[in-house]
Design an enzyme around this catalytic site. Structure first.
Site, PDB file in Angstrom:
ATOM      1  N   CYS A 381       0.818  -1.208   0.000  1.00  0.00           N
ATOM      2  CA  CYS A 381       0.000   0.000   0.000  1.00  0.00           C
ATOM      3  C   CYS A 381       0.859   1.268   0.000  1.00  0.00           C
ATOM      4  O   CYS A 381       1.594   1.513  -0.941  1.00  0.00           O
ATOM      5  CB  CYS A 381      -0.954  -0.037   1.196  1.00  0.00           C
ATOM      6  SG  CYS A 381      -2.319   1.136   1.105  1.00  0.00           S
ATOM      7  N   HIS A 401       0.305   1.401  -3.720  1.00  0.00           N
ATOM      8  CA  HIS A 401      -1.038   1.940  -3.912  1.00  0.00           C
ATOM      9  C   HIS A 401      -1.023   2.977  -5.035  1.00  0.00           C
ATOM     10  O   HIS A 401      -0.074   3.757  -5.157  1.00  0.00           O
ATOM     11  CB  HIS A 401      -1.538   2.580  -2.614  1.00  0.00           C
ATOM     12  CG  HIS A 401      -2.985   2.922  -2.646  1.00  0.00           C
ATOM     13  ND1 HIS A 401      -3.464   4.121  -3.144  1.00  0.00           N
ATOM     14  CD2 HIS A 401      -4.086   2.219  -2.261  1.00  0.00           C
ATOM     15  CE1 HIS A 401      -4.781   4.140  -3.056  1.00  0.00           C
ATOM     16  NE2 HIS A 401      -5.190   3.004  -2.521  1.00  0.00           N
TER      17      HIS A 401
END
Length: 463
Positions: A381, A401
């Site tokens: 992420c 991400h």
């Protein structure tokens, strides 16, 4: 549900925005998922610590600042998610996270005498309140996570039985996943004349002529699902029923749900063996603002694969408040964890959590030593940016991400998981199960990863 789930797209522009009923600052909107901030979210503290008491205090959910409600706003949808000893943590946490992202007021209630419970894979969660405080409240939805013996603990809670029975009688939404349809709802008589699904291991306990082998089954006010691997779909189906399909589609896209069955799950460069001659030891450091879906999924999947997982807090307390307000208790402090050597150190995401991890001097030293020793490390992420800022991923191919990937050098923007030698990264959220299974495969081989995936009810390649 097919039309809903097939509508998820990588861009949010075509979807109707989630209707906000809170006033939040621009800073609060910066999250790993670009989704609404939970009403139960707490601002992270401003300092980290390398010490923690060895005593085990009575846990309570950390308090949060009240939110501002817009004039003439519609009442928030109220959702109850009960938990007990042995509750399946992926199911509980994913439901909480997704429903809060959609704007629901979600209350996590313990059916035990204490608010802190140990979930099925050993994750320690702290409920917001006791089930007894919820008995006179009206909820738009009561959703039961599965897990064993968690489903039996819910079944044996008389307060919850009465609440859920009344919910069904008054034709308000209720749902259950995994073992809960068979172990909890069926003994309560709440599956009569209802088409129902559940975990493959419990299908034989469902009413024979009403059992359906599908990931999601909606029958009137009742929604059921199969297991940890179908929880995103389950939670999004609940969002669709509460808020509408456009909101569910927006949330699904923000969660990075896979839109194509043939989409590449992972790719590997500069392949090296990760096999070790002992049970692999993995460290997962966590902080206020860490993305709870990623934390809990990593813990759950890796422990199912016989990996020793140590969860360490970089905060002054071992109890942290994750990005959507879930209270998680770490196994130890980062200073205690630093006394050992790990085969893998993996950083969960969440924008605020990643910033907290970046500021931890103890963790920074551990990561530097991990790389110098040629051991494995990874991030998911927002956290690959932490590794880059510390100079640990030069000339390494990485993914992250979508909101931060352009800040990385040597970025790979195709597969959800990227492995380059002793480095593993992932986009986050709905890709975390693939991330965790890729780790299992590298340590234990394809057969073990596939076996774990089957138990989670996750489709996994045969070879």
């Amino acid at each position: 549900m097919e039309s809903l789930l097939s509508s998820f797209q990588p861009s949010l522009q075509k979807f109707t925005p989630v209707q906000r009923i809170r006033v939040v600052t621009p800073k609060a909107l910066i999250s790993s998922s670009n989704a609404p901030v939970s009403t139960q979210q707490q601002n992270p503290s401003t300092s980290t610590s390398s010490s923690s008491s060895n005593s085990k205090p009575k846990r309570t959910a950390k308090t949060v600042k009240p939110v501002t409600v817009l004039p003439n706003a519609e009442p928030k949808k109220k959702v109850l998610i009960p938990i007990g000893y042995g509750t399946e943590e992926m199911e509980a946490v994913i439901m909480v996270n997704v429903l809060r992202k959609a704007g629901a007021e979600v209350i996590i209630a313990s059916v035990e005498s204490e608010l802190e419970i140990e979930a099925s894979a050993g994750t320690r969660l702290v409920a917001d309140t006791s089930i007894s405080t919820c008995s006179n409240q009206i909820f738009d939805l009561i959703a039961l996570p599965g897990g064993m013996p968690g489903s039996a603990r819910l079944r044996d809670c008389e307060i919850l039985r009465k609440m859920t029975s009344k919910q069904a009688e008054e034709k308000r939404f209720y749902g259950a996943i995994c073992a809960a349809p068979a172990v909890t709802l069926n003994p309560w008589g709440l599956l009569k004349r209802k088409q129902t699904t559940g975990h493959p291991a419990f299908m034989h306990e469902l009413p024979t002529f009403w059992a359906v082998k599908s990931n999601i089954q909606i029958s009137g006010e009742l929604t059921t699902s199969r297991g940890p691997g179908t929880t995103f779909e389950f939670a999004l189906s609940l969002v669709a029923q509460l808020f509408g399909e456009s909101v569910a589609a927006e949330i699904g896209a923000a969660l990075l749900m896979r839109t194509d069955a043939n989409q590449l799950r992972g790719e590997e460069f500069n392949k090296v063996e990760w096999s070790v001659d002992h049970i692999p030891r993995v460290l997962i450091p966590i902080a206020n603002g860490s993305e709870e879906i990623e934390v809990v999924t990593l813990i759950d999947v890796l422990r199912r694969a016989n990996v020793e997982v140590i969860v360490a807090s970089v905060e002054k307390s071992v109890q942290i408040v994750a990005s959507q307000g879930t209270n998680i208790v770490a196994d130890k402090s980062i200073s205690e964890a630093s006394e050992s050597i790990y085969d893998l150190i993996v950083l969960p995401g969440g924008a605020a959590g990643a910033e907290r991890l970046q500021k931890c001097k103890v963790l920074k030293k551990m990561l530097k030593e991990q790389k110098s020793a040629g051991r494995i490390f990874g991030a998911i992420c927002s956290s690959p940016l932490v590794l880059q800022k510390q100079g640990l991923i030069k000339e390494k191919r990485v993914t992250a991400h979508p909101s931060i990937i352009n800040q990385l050098t040597n970025q790979v923007n195709g597969a959800g998981v990227t492995i380059d030698g002793t480095l593993i990264t992932s986009k986050g959220l709905a890709t975390v199960a693939d991330f965790a299974l890729a780790i299992v495969k590298k340590f234990h081989g394809h057969a073990r990863a596939r076996s774990v995936a089957e138990g989670l009810v996750i489709e996994y390649p045969r070879s």
